[in-house]
Write a protein that holds these residues in place. Structure first.
Motif, mmCIF file in Angstrom:
data_model
loop_
_atom_site.group_PDB
_atom_site.id
_atom_site.type_symbol
_atom_site.label_atom_id
_atom_site.label_comp_id
_atom_site.label_asym_id
_atom_site.label_seq_id
_atom_site.Cartn_x
_atom_site.Cartn_y
_atom_site.Cartn_z
ATOM 1 N N GLU A 53 48.394 -80.164 20.654
ATOM 2 C CA GLU A 53 49.629 -80.929 20.472
ATOM 3 C C GLU A 53 50.132 -81.551 21.773
ATOM 4 N N GLY A 54 49.392 -81.339 22.876
ATOM 5 C CA GLY A 54 49.768 -81.937 24.143
ATOM 6 C C GLY A 54 50.872 -81.200 24.889
ATOM 7 N N LEU A 55 51.177 -79.974 24.485
ATOM 8 C CA LEU A 55 52.253 -79.221 25.115
ATOM 9 C C LEU A 55 51.813 -78.505 26.391
ATOM 10 N N VAL A 56 50.542 -78.157 26.489
ATOM 11 C CA VAL A 56 49.948 -77.578 27.699
ATOM 12 C C VAL A 56 48.568 -78.197 27.857
ATOM 13 N N PRO A 57 48.029 -78.195 29.073
ATOM 14 C CA PRO A 57 46.654 -78.691 29.223
ATOM 15 C C PRO A 57 45.671 -77.711 28.578
ATOM 16 N N PRO A 58 44.475 -78.183 28.239
ATOM 17 C CA PRO A 58 43.477 -77.286 27.643
ATOM 18 C C PRO A 58 42.866 -76.367 28.700
ATOM 19 N N LEU A 59 42.173 -75.360 28.234
ATOM 20 C CA LEU A 59 41.408 -74.493 29.108
ATOM 21 C C LEU A 59 40.234 -75.301 29.655
ATOM 22 N N ARG A 60 40.078 -75.347 30.956
ATOM 23 C CA ARG A 60 39.014 -76.137 31.584
ATOM 24 C C ARG A 60 37.812 -75.287 31.992
ATOM 25 N N LEU A 61 37.799 -74.015 31.637
ATOM 26 C CA LEU A 61 36.747 -73.093 32.038
ATOM 27 C C LEU A 61 35.377 -73.575 31.559
ATOM 28 N N VAL A 62 34.437 -73.659 32.471
ATOM 29 C CA VAL A 62 33.049 -74.005 32.163
ATOM 30 C C VAL A 62 32.186 -72.940 32.818
ATOM 31 N N THR A 63 31.431 -72.204 32.025
ATOM 32 C CA THR A 63 30.569 -71.148 32.564
ATOM 33 C C THR A 63 29.110 -71.484 32.297
ATOM 34 N N PRO A 64 28.217 -70.947 33.120
ATOM 35 C CA PRO A 64 26.790 -71.229 32.905
ATOM 36 C C PRO A 64 26.296 -70.585 31.610
ATOM 37 N N LEU A 65 25.349 -71.234 30.969
ATOM 38 C CA LEU A 65 24.729 -70.688 29.772
ATOM 39 C C LEU A 65 23.648 -69.698 30.176
ATOM 40 N N PRO A 66 23.563 -68.572 29.481
ATOM 41 C CA PRO A 66 22.475 -67.637 29.791
ATOM 42 C C PRO A 66 21.145 -68.221 29.320
ATOM 43 N N GLY A 67 20.110 -67.922 30.015
ATOM 44 C CA GLY A 67 18.805 -68.405 29.589
ATOM 45 C C GLY A 67 17.835 -68.429 30.747
ATOM 46 N N PRO A 68 16.665 -68.969 30.514
ATOM 47 C CA PRO A 68 15.651 -68.993 31.567
ATOM 48 C C PRO A 68 16.089 -69.909 32.716
ATOM 49 N N ASP A 69 15.654 -69.540 33.902
ATOM 50 C CA ASP A 69 15.932 -70.366 35.075
ATOM 51 C C ASP A 69 15.168 -71.671 34.966
ATOM 52 N N VAL A 70 15.845 -72.765 35.129
ATOM 53 C CA VAL A 70 15.233 -74.087 35.068
ATOM 54 C C VAL A 70 15.447 -74.746 36.405
ATOM 55 N N GLN A 71 14.381 -75.289 36.976
ATOM 56 C CA GLN A 71 14.482 -75.953 38.250
ATOM 57 C C GLN A 71 14.151 -77.426 38.072
ATOM 58 N N ALA A 72 14.902 -78.256 38.745
ATOM 59 C CA ALA A 72 14.631 -79.701 38.683
ATOM 60 C C ALA A 72 13.327 -79.985 39.421
ATOM 61 N N GLY A 73 12.556 -80.887 38.867
ATOM 62 C CA GLY A 73 11.258 -81.176 39.460
ATOM 63 C C GLY A 73 11.305 -82.343 40.245
#
Length: 73
Positions: A53-73
């Motif tokens: 309803e715009g009365l308070v800001p939303p929760l901005r929490l962003v946490t990592p997803l569990p799973g296998p380690d992925v490395q950029a190539g």
């Protein structure tokens, strides 16, 4: 609705910064990033309703997803 409580740990938030925290419901209601706040499902529903309803800001929490380690190539 999820029946488990949500633990909001600002130290684990991936977007923790002055700009993100300043517009997060946790900072608005509690005055700053807390050390692991537990929010019951009913409280989370109330916070979501207030944010929708715009009365308070939303929760901005962003946490990592569990799973296998992925490395950029």
């Amino acid at each position: 609705m999820n029946s488990e409580s949500v633990v909001i740990d600002c130290d684990s938030c991936l977007v923790r910064s002055a700009s993100a925290c300043g517009d997060c419901v946790v900072s608005v209601l509690l005055g700053g990033p807390p050390q692991g706040v537990e929010v019951a499902p009913e409280e989370m529903a109330a916070l979501t309703a207030l944010a929708d309803e715009g009365l308070v800001p939303p929760l901005r929490l962003v946490t990592p997803l569990p799973g296998p380690d992925v490395q950029a190539g």
